[in-house]
Write a protein that holds these residues in place. Sequence first.
Motif, PDB file in Angstrom:
ATOM      1  N   GLU A 197      -9.933   1.212  14.649  1.00  0.00           N
ATOM      2  CA  GLU A 197      -8.856   1.454  15.619  1.00  0.00           C
ATOM      3  C   GLU A 197      -7.839   2.479  15.147  1.00  0.00           C
ATOM      4  O   GLU A 197      -6.866   2.713  15.863  1.00  0.00           O
ATOM      5  CB  GLU A 197      -8.110   0.136  15.893  1.00  0.00           C
ATOM      6  N   ALA A 198      -8.032   3.052  13.981  1.00  0.00           N
ATOM      7  CA  ALA A 198      -6.995   3.909  13.423  1.00  0.00           C
ATOM      8  C   ALA A 198      -7.598   5.062  12.647  1.00  0.00           C
ATOM      9  O   ALA A 198      -8.801   5.104  12.390  1.00  0.00           O
ATOM     10  CB  ALA A 198      -6.094   3.079  12.504  1.00  0.00           C
ATOM     11  N   GLU A 199      -6.727   5.974  12.265  1.00  0.00           N
ATOM     12  CA  GLU A 199      -7.096   7.051  11.363  1.00  0.00           C
ATOM     13  C   GLU A 199      -6.809   6.546   9.949  1.00  0.00           C
ATOM     14  O   GLU A 199      -5.662   6.281   9.611  1.00  0.00           O
ATOM     15  CB  GLU A 199      -6.280   8.306  11.652  1.00  0.00           C
ATOM     16  N   VAL A 200      -7.841   6.400   9.158  1.00  0.00           N
ATOM     17  CA  VAL A 200      -7.693   5.832   7.821  1.00  0.00           C
ATOM     18  C   VAL A 200      -7.352   6.937   6.829  1.00  0.00           C
ATOM     19  O   VAL A 200      -8.007   7.983   6.794  1.00  0.00           O
ATOM     20  CB  VAL A 200      -8.980   5.102   7.388  1.00  0.00           C
ATOM     21  N   VAL A 201      -6.307   6.687   6.047  1.00  0.00           N
ATOM     22  CA  VAL A 201      -5.919   7.588   4.966  1.00  0.00           C
ATOM     23  C   VAL A 201      -6.096   6.801   3.674  1.00  0.00           C
ATOM     24  O   VAL A 201      -5.324   5.881   3.390  1.00  0.00           O
ATOM     25  CB  VAL A 201      -4.459   8.072   5.119  1.00  0.00           C
ATOM     26  N   ASP A 202      -7.127   7.143   2.911  1.00  0.00           N
ATOM     27  CA  ASP A 202      -7.385   6.439   1.656  1.00  0.00           C
ATOM     28  C   ASP A 202      -6.413   6.955   0.608  1.00  0.00           C
ATOM     29  O   ASP A 202      -6.488   8.101   0.171  1.00  0.00           O
ATOM     30  CB  ASP A 202      -8.828   6.651   1.200  1.00  0.00           C
ATOM     31  N   THR A 203      -5.487   6.101   0.217  1.00  0.00           N
ATOM     32  CA  THR A 203      -4.437   6.481  -0.720  1.00  0.00           C
ATOM     33  C   THR A 203      -4.779   6.127  -2.167  1.00  0.00           C
ATOM     34  O   THR A 203      -3.940   6.296  -3.044  1.00  0.00           O
ATOM     35  CB  THR A 203      -3.098   5.808  -0.348  1.00  0.00           C
ATOM     36  N   VAL A 258       0.824  -1.219   0.000  1.00  0.00           N
ATOM     37  CA  VAL A 258       0.000   0.000   0.000  1.00  0.00           C
ATOM     38  C   VAL A 258       0.856   1.267   0.000  1.00  0.00           C
ATOM     39  O   VAL A 258       0.361   2.335  -0.332  1.00  0.00           O
ATOM     40  CB  VAL A 258      -1.011   0.002   1.167  1.00  0.00           C
ATOM     41  N   GLY A 259       2.135   1.150   0.368  1.00  0.00           N
ATOM     42  CA  GLY A 259       3.013   2.318   0.342  1.00  0.00           C
ATOM     43  C   GLY A 259       3.510   2.791   1.691  1.00  0.00           C
ATOM     44  O   GLY A 259       3.916   3.941   1.840  1.00  0.00           O
TER      45      GLY A 259
END
Length: 185
Positions: free
Chosen positions: A150-156, A11-12
């Motif tokens: 459980e997290a801050e999602v960053v849609d890449t 995913v990077g």
Amino acid sequence: MIVWLNGTHGVGKTTTSALVQQMLPGSRVFDAEKVGETLMDIKPGLPATDNFQHWPPWRPLVVETARRVLDYAGGTLVMPMTVLVEQYWREISSGFAQHGVPVRHFVLHADQETLRGRIAGDAVVGPDSPFRLHYLESYAEAARAWLHAEAEVVDTSCLTPVEAARQIVLRVEGGDGVGQKAKST
């Protein structure tokens, strides 16, 4: 502080973590995979497994190594590491909490089609890495079951690595907690 970059293989995370480190003053990158590599080098080897995260020493060693580095050097550790087993994440995050180390947990996300395209086009690791492809369904299941909560999602999916890193740094520096979830302990 720990800035943990989670997400599936391909995913990077590694690329983004280097960019976050460049943009976030006083930060360093610590790849927890190196702890796993150290465990894999033990001779004779530890019990057979398909993933070093399954070895019980890996999780507390990651916590202990990171906290010791922070005690020594200060600043922020940017940690790119896929953790898809909820219990393992809980062990790690509660370990940091016990030592008073704040964690910002981000998940770099991309849709399956985008992920497969990135994996196929990766000139460094090679196209269609079986290891990376093997984890796509595990990631999708973890995302549905617990990880995204459980997290801050960053849609890449539509972001460059620089844009993803910038989003993370803005959230960390702003302390605004946009999308921030309750810390698990």
